[in-house]
Design an enzyme around this catalytic site. Structure first.
Site, PDB file in Angstrom:
ATOM      1  CB  CYS A 169      38.640 -17.829   8.001  1.00 59.65           C
ATOM      2  SG  CYS A 169      38.485 -17.754   9.798  1.00 59.65           S
ATOM      3  CB  CYS A 219      40.307 -14.276  11.401  1.00 58.87           C
ATOM      4  SG  CYS A 219      40.760 -16.010  11.510  1.00 58.87           S
ATOM      5  CG  ASP A 267      38.178   9.848 -16.382  1.00 58.18           C
ATOM      6  OD1 ASP A 267      37.967  10.992 -15.970  1.00 58.18           O
ATOM      7  OD2 ASP A 267      39.158   9.543 -17.083  1.00 58.18           O
ATOM      8  CG  ASP A 311      42.367   6.844 -18.457  1.00 57.00           C
ATOM      9  OD1 ASP A 311      41.722   7.673 -17.776  1.00 57.00           O
ATOM     10  OD2 ASP A 311      43.105   7.163 -19.394  1.00 57.00           O
ATOM     11  CG  ASP A 329      40.126   8.190 -13.185  1.00 55.23           C
ATOM     12  OD1 ASP A 329      39.492   9.217 -12.928  1.00 55.23           O
ATOM     13  OD2 ASP A 329      40.559   7.907 -14.320  1.00 55.23           O
TER      14      ASP A 329
END
Length: 738
Positions: A15, A18, A426, A626, A630
């Protein structure tokens, strides 16, 4: 002071509390400048002075608070962690499925057949495995939180379901106790098991999303070359990539990946560097040119000198950047957890106070009223509605996105996207198609049989392996020239080709090829120079020593790109462009698409630094790309958006994937984010208000006024209704227009 940044995996976090424990433990140590835990990827990015503290000390510290820090970040260890993640996901799925299977008959018996023979005992037996095995983690975590003097949603789940189960078990085994007090001994097994089953289902869906966070690293590791062909003692040997050292001479053949970073010392070729630069056109490499490890050699053979090996290669640096970018993302604090941090202890305190008030001030039998009030408050305050508020809205929102070609990788993406200020895109493959195409043919002489010239050019270019030749062949492929006999074909590296067809000599190539062959270009110089300013690649065609035509080639802008960018700007978002291409091309593309801010000739680290710089100024940044190049920027950005036709690495590094590569879906993604977060806040509001109204009634606040005492069974029904209302509100998202 020697500062070092490392990303480590953390095992055992369940969680956000934590994650905070791990982060605060490391941050408080002498020698640690910063520690940022990413709960989604189960990792921590630590910046520390290695002269003052070591990773081994980190490991001991984290183990002391009940978690495990994996300081060995080797590829082999990472593979083992991947296998462990699969087991965790499989186990979460099993718990969700089996808890639902066991809880369903309990719910059916309780709601529709409560008076069948031994109904309580049947529900008791079915509830035992749900609480003791499938849902045991709630109780274990609640116990650990209590030891650390803290509370979370698991605390309330454990208390409410545990109390309901124990109370029901007591009434099943000793029903005569309450009967003797004039109270019907109700059981609430269905409340306990349904709550656990639904939350386990939500935990499985969350774990499934989290299990994908490291796929980009795994795929990047898969790009590494395993062996290399080296020359040692005048012998050609094939050795493991780990055994290559700086100074080795390597042999690279056509179609092979380059093992390490270095420079060519003999030969030449065209190298596909798209995985690093993102540019589609292979780059010509000759002697003394540098080459990058894991890029693809396409045509020629060459020898190279190894200069950077192991962790020093560019690919290794990209892998490290992606890991650090993922680790540097601050964990998203769910609004439900923030409310729960106050709500949970308040509910427990109110339940205890109301129980004590009934015991000391209530009518006889006061002990019975006190116990029933305690159970009723905990049941009606069960966090089921709070627990469902976020995941149900996210499930509907993510589903709606998928229907519209928007794949959302994790819940955090939907929560963060609405805050975006700047969209960084990009160029190649994102704004543009990513494949060079012929724009037009410019004829410089009128007294020509143009079709014949084009057929000759097609026949010659079919013999060339150059990527620009491929685009010309694709453009002219409709012509018929199978019978043409091409002779004296000669490919001149870095210039172009020459050939002869039926006594007609041709030169096809760049400007330098024309100069070296003394082709008169003075009359046309101003004309074709104008095209050069428009950032198009020009191929010159000379027939019989006369310049007759130019072929303009460029990467085409996608039809939807201009509309998409204008749409984003209308939403008051800044749009920036990054590209590895030259400045002229960047200027032309930016001008055509209406982008005011751009940066050209950038490498993966430059893109990452650009995103980091914008974030340091307080902006929320979305990165759209893409390519493999990147992936660090996609991971670092507040929201990473990948193009569906892009590389797997880019897609896995991103938070959102646009399936059809349509940039217009960026705006739709941001609108979907706003609608989903609005629904989450509505759900949390109603879930919280429900508790504000219902809890006092369950505590007996109306008893002094009109003698009304809430029956625990009604409390269970009210709790169920609150959950249904949250789900119905979430389903309204399906009707939203994006």
């Amino acid at each position: 002071m020697s500062l070092k940044k490392e990303t480590y995996q953390v095992e055992g976090m369940s969680c956000a509390v934590c994650a905070q424990s791990v982060e605060s433990m490391l941050s408080s140590q002498v020698g640690v400048k910063s520690a940022h835990v990413n709960f989604a990827s189960a990792s921590v990015l630590v910046e520390f002075n290695e002269d003052k503290i070591t990773p081994q000390e980190f490991e001991r510290l984290i183990e002391s608070i009940g978690y495990k820090l994996v300081i060995d970040q080797s590829d082999e260890t990472f593979a083992k962690l991947e296998a462990k993640e699969f087991k965790i996901l499989h186990k979460a799925k099993q718990k969700a499925v089996f808890s639902i299977l066991f809880a369903t008959p309990v719910f059916v018996i309780s709601m529709f057949f409560p008076n069948i023979l031994y109904s309580n005992w049947i529900m008791f037996l079915l509830a035992i495995p749900i609480l003791s095995w499938f849902g045991r983690d709630f109780f274990v975590i609640a116990f650990k939180q209590a030891k650390n003097k803290s509370m979370n949603m698991d605390t309330l789940v454990a208390l409410s379901t545990g109390t309901a189960f124990l109370f029901s078990t007591f009434n099943t085994i000793f029903p005569e106790f309450l009967i003797s007090k004039g109270i019907k001994p109700h059981v609430y097994y269905e409340a306990a098991v349904i709550i656990i089953a639904l939350i386990l289902l939500g935990r499985y869906l969350e774990e499934k999303a989290k299990s994908k966070t490291s796929d980009s690293i795994k795929k990047l590791l898969g790009l590494k070359v395993k062996t290399a062909r080296v020359i040692r003692n005048n012998e050609e040997l094939e050795i493991a990539i780990e055994d290559v050292v700086s100074g080795d001479i390597l042999i690279i053949r056509p179609g092979e990946k380059i093992p390490v970073d270095g420079k060519i010392i003999e030969g030449s070729s065209f190298v596909d560097e798209s995985m690093i630069t993102g540019e589609a056109i292979p780059v010509e490499k000759t002697e003394y040119n540098h080459v990058i490890g894991a890029t693809l050699n396409t045509t020629g053979s060459f020898k190279m000198l190894a200069e950077k090996v192991g962790k020093d290669t560019m690919l290794s640096q990209i892998i490290e950047m992606v890991k650090n970018a993922q680790g540097s993302k601050a964990p998203v604090q769910k609004l439900a957890d923030k409310i729960a941090s106050i709500f949970v202890p308040s509910v427990i305190l109110l339940a205890l106070v109301s129980s004590l008030l009934w015991y000391f001030l209530g009518p006889e039998p006061s002990i019975t009223y006190a116990f029933v009030t305690l159970v009723t408050v905990l049941i009606i305050a069960c966090p089921c509605a709070l627990g469902l508020a976020t995941p149900t809205a996210l499930m509907v929102g993510i589903g709606k996105g998928a229907e519209n070609g928007i794949l959302i990788k994790n819940a955090e993406a939907l929560e963060t996207a609405k805050e975006v200020d700047i969209v960084v895109v990009d160029k190649t493959g994102t704004i543009t198609v990513g494949k060079p195409e012929v724009n037009e043919i410019i004829w410089l002489k009128s007294d020509l049989k143009r079709d014949q010239v084009l057929e000759d050019v097609l026949a010659i270019e079919r013999k060339s392996e150059h990527p620009l030749a491929t685009s010309i062949v694709n453009y002219l492929n409709h012509l018929s020239n199978n019978s043409l006999n091409v002779v004296k074909f000669n490919s001149q590296t870095g210039l172009g080709v020459s050939a002869t067809i039926y006594d007609n000599s041709y030169l096809i190539g760049n400007y330098q090829l024309m100069i070296e062959n003394r082709i008169d270009i003075s009359d046309e110089h101003n004309y074709f120079n104008q095209f050069g300013d428009l950032s198009q690649t020009l191929v010159f065609i000379a027939k019989n020593k006369i310049l007759v035509a130019l072929i303009a080639i460029s990467d085409q802008i996608k039809e939807s790109s201009v509309r998409a960018i204008r749409n984003l700007q209308r939403m008051n978002l800044e749009v920036h462009m990054l590209t590895g291409d030259n400045i002229k091309t960047a200027q032309e593309i930016a001008s055509k698409t209406g982008i005011n801010q751009f940066k050209a000739e950038v490498l993966p680290k430059d893109k990452l630094d650009y995103i980091t710089n914008l974030q340091s100024q307080g902006f929320k940044v979305a990165m759209v790309g893409d390519g493999i190049n990147d992936s660090p920027a996609l991971s670092k950005a507040d929201i990473g958006i990948a193009i569906g036709q892009g590389t797997d690495i880019a897609i896995e590094s991103a938070d959102i994937t646009l399936v059809k590569g349509d940039l217009e879906k960026i705006a739709a993604s941001l609108k979907l984010s706003k609608a989903t977060v609005k629904t989450i806040k509505q759900n949390l509001f109603w879930a919280f208000i429900y508790n504000v109204i219902a809890i006092p009634i369950a505590a007996g606040i109306l008893y002094p006024v009109n003698g009304f005492m809430l029956n625990p069974m009604i409390a269970g029904g009210a709790m169920a209704f609150s959950s249904v209302s949250v789900v119905l509100n979430s389903l309204r998202l399906k009707q939203k227009s994006i």
